[in-house]
Write a protein that holds these residues in place. Structure first.
Motif, PDB file in Angstrom:
ATOM      1  N   MET A   1      13.226   5.753  -4.472  1.00 21.50           N
ATOM      2  CA  MET A   1      13.789   5.176  -3.248  1.00 21.50           C
ATOM      3  C   MET A   1      13.470   3.682  -3.158  1.00 21.50           C
ATOM      4  O   MET A   1      14.325   2.872  -2.793  1.00 21.50           O
ATOM      5  CB  MET A   1      13.239   5.911  -2.027  1.00 21.50           C
ATOM      6  CG  MET A   1      13.715   7.352  -1.890  1.00 21.50           C
ATOM      7  SD  MET A   1      12.909   8.231  -0.536  1.00 21.50           S
ATOM      8  CE  MET A   1      13.739   7.505   0.879  1.00 21.50           C
ATOM      9  N   TYR A   2      12.246   3.318  -3.523  1.00 17.69           N
ATOM     10  CA  TYR A   2      11.887   1.895  -3.513  1.00 17.69           C
ATOM     11  C   TYR A   2      12.678   1.123  -4.560  1.00 17.69           C
ATOM     12  O   TYR A   2      13.193   0.026  -4.302  1.00 17.69           O
ATOM     13  CB  TYR A   2      10.389   1.721  -3.758  1.00 17.69           C
ATOM     14  CG  TYR A   2       9.553   1.791  -2.493  1.00 17.69           C
ATOM     15  CD1 TYR A   2       9.780   0.922  -1.432  1.00 17.69           C
ATOM     16  CD2 TYR A   2       8.529   2.723  -2.363  1.00 17.69           C
ATOM     17  CE1 TYR A   2       9.020   0.977  -0.274  1.00 17.69           C
ATOM     18  CE2 TYR A   2       7.756   2.790  -1.203  1.00 17.69           C
ATOM     19  CZ  TYR A   2       8.009   1.914  -0.170  1.00 17.69           C
ATOM     20  OH  TYR A   2       7.265   1.975   0.982  1.00 17.69           O
ATOM     21  N   ARG A   3      12.788   1.697  -5.756  1.00 17.54           N
ATOM     22  CA  ARG A   3      13.524   0.999  -6.825  1.00 17.54           C
ATOM     23  C   ARG A   3      15.002   0.861  -6.492  1.00 17.54           C
ATOM     24  O   ARG A   3      15.640  -0.127  -6.864  1.00 17.54           O
ATOM     25  CB  ARG A   3      13.361   1.766  -8.145  1.00 17.54           C
ATOM     26  CG  ARG A   3      11.941   1.733  -8.694  1.00 17.54           C
ATOM     27  CD  ARG A   3      11.894   2.244 -10.133  1.00 17.54           C
ATOM     28  NE  ARG A   3      10.504   2.336 -10.581  1.00 17.54           N
ATOM     29  CZ  ARG A   3       9.807   3.467 -10.649  1.00 17.54           C
ATOM     30  NH1 ARG A   3      10.391   4.616 -10.296  1.00 17.54           N
ATOM     31  NH2 ARG A   3       8.562   3.472 -11.056  1.00 17.54           N
ATOM     32  N   ASP A   4      15.554   1.833  -5.764  1.00 20.46           N
ATOM     33  CA  ASP A   4      16.980   1.792  -5.412  1.00 20.46           C
ATOM     34  C   ASP A   4      17.249   0.935  -4.182  1.00 20.46           C
ATOM     35  O   ASP A   4      18.412   0.808  -3.755  1.00 20.46           O
ATOM     36  CB  ASP A   4      17.497   3.214  -5.170  1.00 20.46           C
ATOM     37  CG  ASP A   4      17.537   4.044  -6.452  1.00 20.46           C
ATOM     38  OD1 ASP A   4      17.427   3.445  -7.540  1.00 20.46           O
ATOM     39  OD2 ASP A   4      17.668   5.280  -6.359  1.00 20.46           O
ATOM     40  N   GLY A   5      16.201   0.380  -3.594  1.00 16.00           N
ATOM     41  CA  GLY A   5      16.382  -0.501  -2.441  1.00 16.00           C
ATOM     42  C   GLY A   5      16.679   0.219  -1.143  1.00 16.00           C
ATOM     43  O   GLY A   5      17.213  -0.372  -0.197  1.00 16.00           O
ATOM     44  N   ILE A   6      16.340   1.509  -1.071  1.00 21.07           N
ATOM     45  CA  ILE A   6      16.560   2.271   0.170  1.00 21.07           C
ATOM     46  C   ILE A   6      15.553   1.840   1.222  1.00 21.07           C
ATOM     47  O   ILE A   6      14.375   1.618   0.925  1.00 21.07           O
ATOM     48  CB  ILE A   6      16.444   3.788  -0.109  1.00 21.07           C
ATOM     49  CG1 ILE A   6      17.598   4.235  -1.015  1.00 21.07           C
ATOM     50  CG2 ILE A   6      16.436   4.603   1.182  1.00 21.07           C
ATOM     51  CD1 ILE A   6      17.488   5.661  -1.498  1.00 21.07           C
TER      52      ILE A   6
ATOM     53  N   GLU B   1       0.823  -1.205   0.000  1.00 17.79           N
ATOM     54  CA  GLU B   1       0.000   0.000   0.000  1.00 17.79           C
ATOM     55  C   GLU B   1       0.862   1.262   0.000  1.00 17.79           C
ATOM     56  O   GLU B   1       0.490   2.267  -0.624  1.00 17.79           O
ATOM     57  CB  GLU B   1      -0.969  -0.020   1.182  1.00 17.79           C
ATOM     58  CG  GLU B   1      -2.061  -1.074   1.025  1.00 17.79           C
ATOM     59  CD  GLU B   1      -3.162  -0.950   2.050  1.00 17.79           C
ATOM     60  OE1 GLU B   1      -3.139  -0.003   2.856  1.00 17.79           O
ATOM     61  OE2 GLU B   1      -4.060  -1.821   2.063  1.00 17.79           O
ATOM     62  N   ALA B   2       2.003   1.223   0.684  1.00 18.35           N
ATOM     63  CA  ALA B   2       2.911   2.375   0.669  1.00 18.35           C
ATOM     64  C   ALA B   2       3.465   2.596  -0.738  1.00 18.35           C
ATOM     65  O   ALA B   2       3.619   3.743  -1.187  1.00 18.35           O
ATOM     66  CB  ALA B   2       4.054   2.154   1.657  1.00 18.35           C
ATOM     67  N   ARG B   3       3.741   1.517  -1.458  1.00 17.27           N
ATOM     68  CA  ARG B   3       4.235   1.623  -2.828  1.00 17.27           C
ATOM     69  C   ARG B   3       3.134   2.125  -3.765  1.00 17.27           C
ATOM     70  O   ARG B   3       3.366   2.972  -4.629  1.00 17.27           O
ATOM     71  CB  ARG B   3       4.755   0.262  -3.309  1.00 17.27           C
ATOM     72  CG  ARG B   3       5.994  -0.223  -2.559  1.00 17.27           C
ATOM     73  CD  ARG B   3       6.278  -1.701  -2.846  1.00 17.27           C
ATOM     74  NE  ARG B   3       7.376  -2.204  -2.038  1.00 17.27           N
ATOM     75  CZ  ARG B   3       8.646  -2.249  -2.431  1.00 17.27           C
ATOM     76  NH1 ARG B   3       8.974  -1.833  -3.639  1.00 17.27           N
ATOM     77  NH2 ARG B   3       9.571  -2.716  -1.615  1.00 17.27           N
TER      78      ARG B   3
END
Length: 652
Positions: free
Chosen positions: A408-413, A392-394
């Motif tokens: 940030m999600y794609r970069d794995g942060i 849900e955050a994504r």
């Protein structure tokens, strides 16, 4: 079609009991053009009414669609009981799921109540639920008390039975009227409903030995805890379930509690300086109050026939389309309090409660922790389970076109640590586990307009203790860093308001479309599915010193379970759209999983549980890829799936 069994555990389970019989059947036959004026016919095997062969032949005609309210009930009663009622093996039909239509599913897809009574009221049907007839039905479907005048197990008054036949017919009248009003499911949702029915009929295997062992140990521990309660209170409280006596005794120890609910007990145990006897009594109450006892009993009751639990999913339970649960309620299994629940389950199979206590401490907490482990792979098969990580955050970032957040999600942060570092004003490397947990709650909970006071309560429910200042800073930080999400709230609310005020137009915003259709507010999701808001209104009310538009609509209150008018706002609309989109993502994966040979067993929140034959040697990587592959409408959504396989269900 409508029928009543003599007892209830789960629809499929009690339909197989030798004692289950049909008391009456009512039906109406026709096309959409002729159904409204068609005659509702009835039959009862106990009243010597006309030959039901015409009805049985109708069921056998594959050209005829069968409409029922909560159709799984009619499916299993028709399959397992009709032949007994008609006295003919011809009545034993294996009717394909594709022939059934469920008016409860049609209603819930329109954000209407699922139960017939409330649905009829919400739609304003001519035919309303017969409440007096329902009371009579419940009376006849339960064994009667044996008296001096009669030792009969069941009621048999002929006039009451005739009244029951009328009640059954009135239900069919209401269902017919609803069917002619409600729109059908779209093709994908229809396919999904058929999969849901298949899953409910398929069920899942359970470890009956573990269930029986846990129930025996729970009974033994409950007796011991109640005896300890009586000893501690010098007989003034006989058991921890005697609420009034328990509360009075706590009061004598200086603890005046408003209630003995789980949260109240847990909060009180956090206090210092409590009388030692009162503390121990509260610990006993907490142990006995675990929901695990009822769930183990449900596991046992629903698996009598062949060790499989069925009929546990409710299609489109929430207005957003999410599934709900019934029976063992897998949607609210507690989070395990021990690390290796699977290993603990194997120890519990022995039934040796003292060994369990020695290894893990409080046995009641152990039984609660291993509930998932009761679910096991079928013989010769293995379980596969995948969970959408922070879906849900994504999704809310994706809907908000929050470019920086998506990167940030794609970069794995680690967004939880990143948020915590901003709240506590410390480098990410210095963020500890507790601070990260707070950051997690902010990321997962603050995306839908939650204020700092509600956030404070949310953290408390997860055992996170913070002060009001920290809660306020956390919410403010989220809204500043992820400002596109706050814009999304305003955009969705503005689109909904304009659609209501200008009902001939459509308003497109953030991958959604808002418009009025059939007098209701519709939101077209990225998947193309429509969310419905019943009887929408906009009222201009005084807010922050000026007249502002305020949204209202009718819906089911998730707490009171009543059909009522309620206020809506941008954050709530955002939550609806986000949850619905995440559901559609999972639903698409469930259909694809089934098509490639896995057998769906359960969906729990953002998690899919399936199984397949061990000899097929399917891999976790394959299962993960299926779930993580976005449908075309979700292009650009950074989906992440964490999966595993094994012999027992567990928390991933």
């Amino acid at each position: 079609l409508h029928s009543f069994p003599t007892r209830r555990s789960s629809d499929l389970e009690y339909s197989k009991y030798p004692s289950t019989e049909i008391l009456t059947i009512a039906w109406r036959l026709g096309t959409r053009e002729t159904l409204r004026e068609a005659e509702t016919k009835t039959w009862s095997p106990l009243l010597g009414m006309s030959d039901p062969s015409g009805f049985v032949n109708t069921l056998a005609d594959n050209e005829i669609r069968l409409v029922a309210h909560n159709a799984l009930f009619e499916q299993v009663i028709t399959r397992n009981c009709l032949w007994k009622a008609t006295g003919s093996i011809a009545g034993r039909h294996e009717i394909p799921i594709c022939r059934w239509i469920c008016t409860a599913a049609l209603a819930s897809a329109q954000a209407l109540p699922r139960d017939l009574e409330r649905m009829a009221m919400a739609l304003g049907l001519t035919h309303q639920k017969d409440s007096e007839g329902r009371r009579l039905m419940l009376k006849w479907c339960k064994p009667r008390r044996v008296t001096k005048k009669s030792d009969a197990k069941w009621y048999s008054d002929e006039e009451e039975l005739k009244r029951l036949v009328q009640y059954c017919a009135s239900d069919v009248d209401a269902e017919t009227e609803a069917f002619l009003i409600l729109p059908p499911l779209n093709p994908f949702e229809r396919e999904l409903w058929e999969l849901d029915q298949k899953m409910n009929l398929r069920g899942f295997a359970i470890d009956r030995k573990l269930v029986d062992a846990c129930l025996a140990m729970i009974e033994k521990e409950t007796i011991a805890l109640n005896e300890e309660t009586a000893d501690l209170t010098m007989g003034m409280v006989g058991s921890a379930t005697e609420v009034a006596a328990f509360t009075r005794y706590l009061s004598s120890c200086g603890l005046d509690l408003d209630n003995l609910q789980a949260k109240t007990v847990a909060d009180t145990l956090k206090l210092e300086g409590i009388d030692p006897t009162a503390r121990r009594l509260l610990e006993i109450r907490q142990a006995i109050g675990k929901t695990s006892t009822a769930k183990y009993e449900a596991f046992r009751a629903r698996s009598q026939t062949d060790g499989r639990v069925r009929d546990i999913l409710i299609f489109h339970s929430a207005s957003t389309g999410r599934w709900g649960g019934t029976g063992v309620q897998p949607q609210n299994f507690p989070r395990p309090a021990i690390k290796n629940a699977t290993k603990a389950a194997e120890y519990c199979c022995s039934g040796d409660i003292e060994s369990v206590r020695l290894l893990y401490g409080n046995p009641m907490a152990v039984f609660s922790s291993i509930l998932r482990s009761v679910i096991v792979a079928s013989k010769g098969k293995e379980l596969f389970c995948g969970d959408y990580s922070a879906v849900e955050a994504r999704v809310v970032f994706w809907l908000a076109d929050h470019t920086a957040g998506l990167k940030m999600y794609r970069d794995g942060i680690d967004l939880y640590k990143d948020m915590a570092s901003r709240i506590y004003r410390r480098p990410i490397a210095e963020i500890n586990a507790d601070q990260r947990q707070l950051g997690k709650q902010v990321i997962l909970g603050a995306g839908f307009g939650m204020g700092h006071r509600k956030f404070l309560l949310t953290c408390d429910s997860y055992g996170i203790t913070i002060d009001e200042e920290t809660a306020e800073r956390a919410i403010k930080t989220y809204r500043t860093v992820h400002e596109p999400v706050t814009r999304l709230w305003k955009s969705l609310e503005a689109a909904a308001v304009r659609a209501i005020l200008e009902p001939t137009r459509k308003f497109c915003v953030n991958r959604t479309k808002w418009f009025i259709h059939g007098g209701n507010l519709k939101c077209e999701l990225p998947s193309g599915r429509l969310l419905t808001y019943q009887k929408p209104e906009v009222k201009f009310e005084e807010k922050w010193g000026e007249k502002r538009p305020v949204l209202y609509f009718w819906g089911m209150n998730s707490i009171t379970h009543q059909w009522e008018r309620s206020h809506n706002y941008g954050g709530s609309l955002c939550e609806n759209v986000t949850q619905a989109t995440a559901r559609d993502l999972m639903a698409d994966a469930m259909v694809r999983i089934e098509k490639v040979g896995f057998e769906n067993l359960l969906c729990v929140h953002d998690e899919i549980l399936a199984e397949t034959w061990e000899i097929e040697d399917r891999t976790v990587e394959e299962f993960t890829e299926i779930m993580a592959t976005n449908p075309p409408w979700a292009e650009g959504l950074p989906t992440k799936v964490e999966a595993w396989k094994g012999p027992r269900y567990r928390k991933g």
